[in-house]
Design a protein around this motif. Structure first.
Motif, short mmCIF file in Angstrom:
data_model
loop_
_atom_site.label_atom_id
_atom_site.label_comp_id
_atom_site.label_asym_id
_atom_site.label_seq_id
_atom_site.Cartn_x
_atom_site.Cartn_y
_atom_site.Cartn_z
N ARG A 196 -48.64 105.01 -73.39
CA ARG A 196 -49.00 104.61 -72.04
C ARG A 196 -49.51 103.16 -71.95
O ARG A 196 -49.67 102.63 -70.86
CB ARG A 196 -50.10 105.53 -71.50
N GLN A 197 -49.77 102.54 -73.08
CA GLN A 197 -50.46 101.25 -73.06
C GLN A 197 -49.54 100.05 -72.92
O GLN A 197 -49.96 98.99 -72.47
CB GLN A 197 -51.30 101.09 -74.32
N VAL A 198 -48.28 100.18 -73.34
CA VAL A 198 -47.39 99.02 -73.39
C VAL A 198 -46.71 98.86 -72.04
O VAL A 198 -45.87 99.68 -71.64
CB VAL A 198 -46.36 99.14 -74.52
N VAL A 199 -47.05 97.79 -71.34
CA VAL A 199 -46.66 97.61 -69.94
C VAL A 199 -46.03 96.23 -69.75
O VAL A 199 -46.52 95.23 -70.27
CB VAL A 199 -47.90 97.75 -69.03
N VAL A 200 -44.94 96.19 -69.00
CA VAL A 200 -44.31 94.93 -68.59
C VAL A 200 -44.83 94.60 -67.19
O VAL A 200 -44.73 95.41 -66.27
CB VAL A 200 -42.77 95.05 -68.59
N ALA A 247 -41.75 102.91 -79.36
CA ALA A 247 -41.53 103.46 -80.70
C ALA A 247 -40.50 102.64 -81.47
O ALA A 247 -40.61 102.47 -82.69
CB ALA A 247 -41.07 104.92 -80.60
N VAL A 248 -39.49 102.11 -80.76
CA VAL A 248 -38.48 101.28 -81.43
C VAL A 248 -39.06 99.89 -81.70
O VAL A 248 -38.73 99.27 -82.72
CB VAL A 248 -37.19 101.21 -80.59
N CYS A 249 -39.92 99.40 -80.81
CA CYS A 249 -40.64 98.15 -81.10
C CYS A 249 -41.44 98.29 -82.39
O CYS A 249 -41.54 97.34 -83.18
CB CYS A 249 -41.57 97.80 -79.95
N ALA A 250 -42.01 99.48 -82.61
CA ALA A 250 -42.81 99.71 -83.82
C ALA A 250 -41.96 99.69 -85.08
O ALA A 250 -42.47 99.41 -86.18
CB ALA A 250 -43.57 101.03 -83.71
N VAL A 251 -40.68 100.00 -84.97
CA VAL A 251 -39.77 99.90 -86.11
C VAL A 251 -39.47 98.43 -86.40
O VAL A 251 -39.49 97.99 -87.55
CB VAL A 251 -38.47 100.68 -85.85
N ARG A 310 -48.25 92.27 -77.44
CA ARG A 310 -47.29 91.88 -78.48
C ARG A 310 -45.97 92.63 -78.30
O ARG A 310 -44.89 92.03 -78.37
CB ARG A 310 -47.91 92.18 -79.84
N TYR A 311 -46.05 93.95 -78.04
CA TYR A 311 -44.82 94.72 -77.88
C TYR A 311 -44.13 94.42 -76.55
O TYR A 311 -42.89 94.40 -76.49
CB TYR A 311 -45.12 96.21 -78.02
N ALA A 312 -44.90 94.19 -75.48
CA ALA A 312 -44.27 93.83 -74.21
C ALA A 312 -43.54 92.49 -74.35
O ALA A 312 -42.41 92.32 -73.87
CB ALA A 312 -45.32 93.75 -73.11
N ARG A 313 -44.16 91.56 -75.03
CA ARG A 313 -43.53 90.24 -75.25
C ARG A 313 -42.28 90.39 -76.13
O ARG A 313 -41.24 89.78 -75.86
CB ARG A 313 -44.54 89.29 -75.90
#
Length: 322
Positions: A196-200, A247-251, A310-313
């Motif tokens: 829920r935390q990663v937001v564009v 989850a794919v960003c985490a890979v 970081r993941y949104a970017r």
């Protein structure tokens, strides 16, 4: 070898945020998407196959094999989430039917073939109910010798969404999730706590929707359908949550995720707790273990925090570039 793309196989119930995840996997240079298996979840399995082929086509992906898998959980009836993802599972965007066709094998056969054929161990990324994965592990346990890691979107440490304690993917097929946890390979649980935390931000959603690039524009439309704020209507052009795509960003960038190796089990008994991922964060054994002995539970890497910016970017840099 350092710098070589990670061979990835995804298992999806495409779905708005599964589609966001597929767009990222296709476009990130550090990921080699080898195959996609489809399972009932967000919509029926035939709709999932159609949606997956559509996304790959819209993204200009190479001919990645896509296979139809389980149409229902191991024990329960199918319970789609069309109230979240739209009648077609893709936000009712009216996308054209894909010209691509699925592989002529079933999902479990495709998963086995592609895992064992990979020159390097694969990372398996399920973003869906885990029915296909459980069937694979029980039917072809030999595949684990060529699986580097399983990074699955599912479960929750704190609060659920399908029930107060259970997350949808695990709740949809708890028995399958329980099988996954005993796979015998390293597992990362990317649960609702980070999901829920990663937001564009809204401005970036609008920029994507106005893009001349087909895949980026689709990402913007999908993000607009899944607003980050509770109560916002789809299409409000507010900030959009990445959901499964995280989850794919985490890979691609595991450094953005904080995990801890913890015992996890799935509640299988009928009742309000069914489908809960019970994560044991206690610093020491309790009375139950003292009086009755410790039970053996699988240890998995549980995501407890995420660098959301970081993941949104990362997502915008990957999908937003032509």
């Amino acid at each position: 070898m350092p710098g070589r793309p990670v061979p990835v196989i995804m298992d999806c119930d495409t779905g708005v945020d599964d589609a966001l995840a597929l767009l990222f996997a296709v476009r990130h240079p550090g990921i080699e998407l080898r195959a996609v298996s489809c399972v009932a979840g967000n919509t029926d399995v035939d709709g999932v196959v159609r949606n997956t082929l559509t996304v790959l086509e819209q993204a200009g992906a190479p001919e990645i094999p896509v296979a139809r898998g389980a149409g229902r959980p191991l024990l329960e009836p199918a319970r789609p989430a069309t109230h979240v993802h739209g009648a077609d599972g893709m936000g009712d965007l009216g996308l054209p039917a894909p010209a691509r066709r699925p592989a002529d094998v079933d999902a479990v056969t495709l998963l086995r073939r592609e895992i064992l054929a990979s020159p390097r161990p694969v990372t398996l990324v399920p973003t869906a109910p885990l029915t296909n994965i459980a069937l694979l592990l029980r039917t072809h346990p030999e595949v684990t010798r060529n699986i580097e890691r399983i990074v699955f979107m599912g479960g929750a440490v704190e609060v659920g969404n399908a029930t107060p304690v259970a997350e949808f993917n695990v709740w949809h097929d708890p028995e399958a999730a329980a099988v996954l946890l005993t796979a015998g390979v390293p597992i990362t649980m990317y649960g609702l706590d980070v999901f829920r935390q990663v937001v564009v931000e809204a401005e970036e959603v609008r920029r994507l929707r106005a893009s001349g690039d087909r895949a980026a524009r689709l990402a913007g439309e999908l993000l607009a359908h899944r607003p980050a704020a509770q109560g916002e209507p789809p299409g409000a052009e507010e900030a959009g949550g990445l959901g499964d795509a995280g989850a794919v960003c985490a890979v691609a960038d595991p450094g953005g995720l904080t995990t801890r190796l913890l015992p996890v089990e799935v509640a299988l008994a009928p009742g309000p707790g069914r489908g809960q991922t019970i994560v044991d964060r206690r610093p020491r054994p309790g009375e139950a273990e003292i009086h009755h002995g410790a039970r053996e539970r699988p240890l998995i890497d549980v995501a407890l925090a995420v660098d959301a910016r970081r993941y949104a970017r990362l997502y915008l840099e990957t999908v937003g570039r032509p």
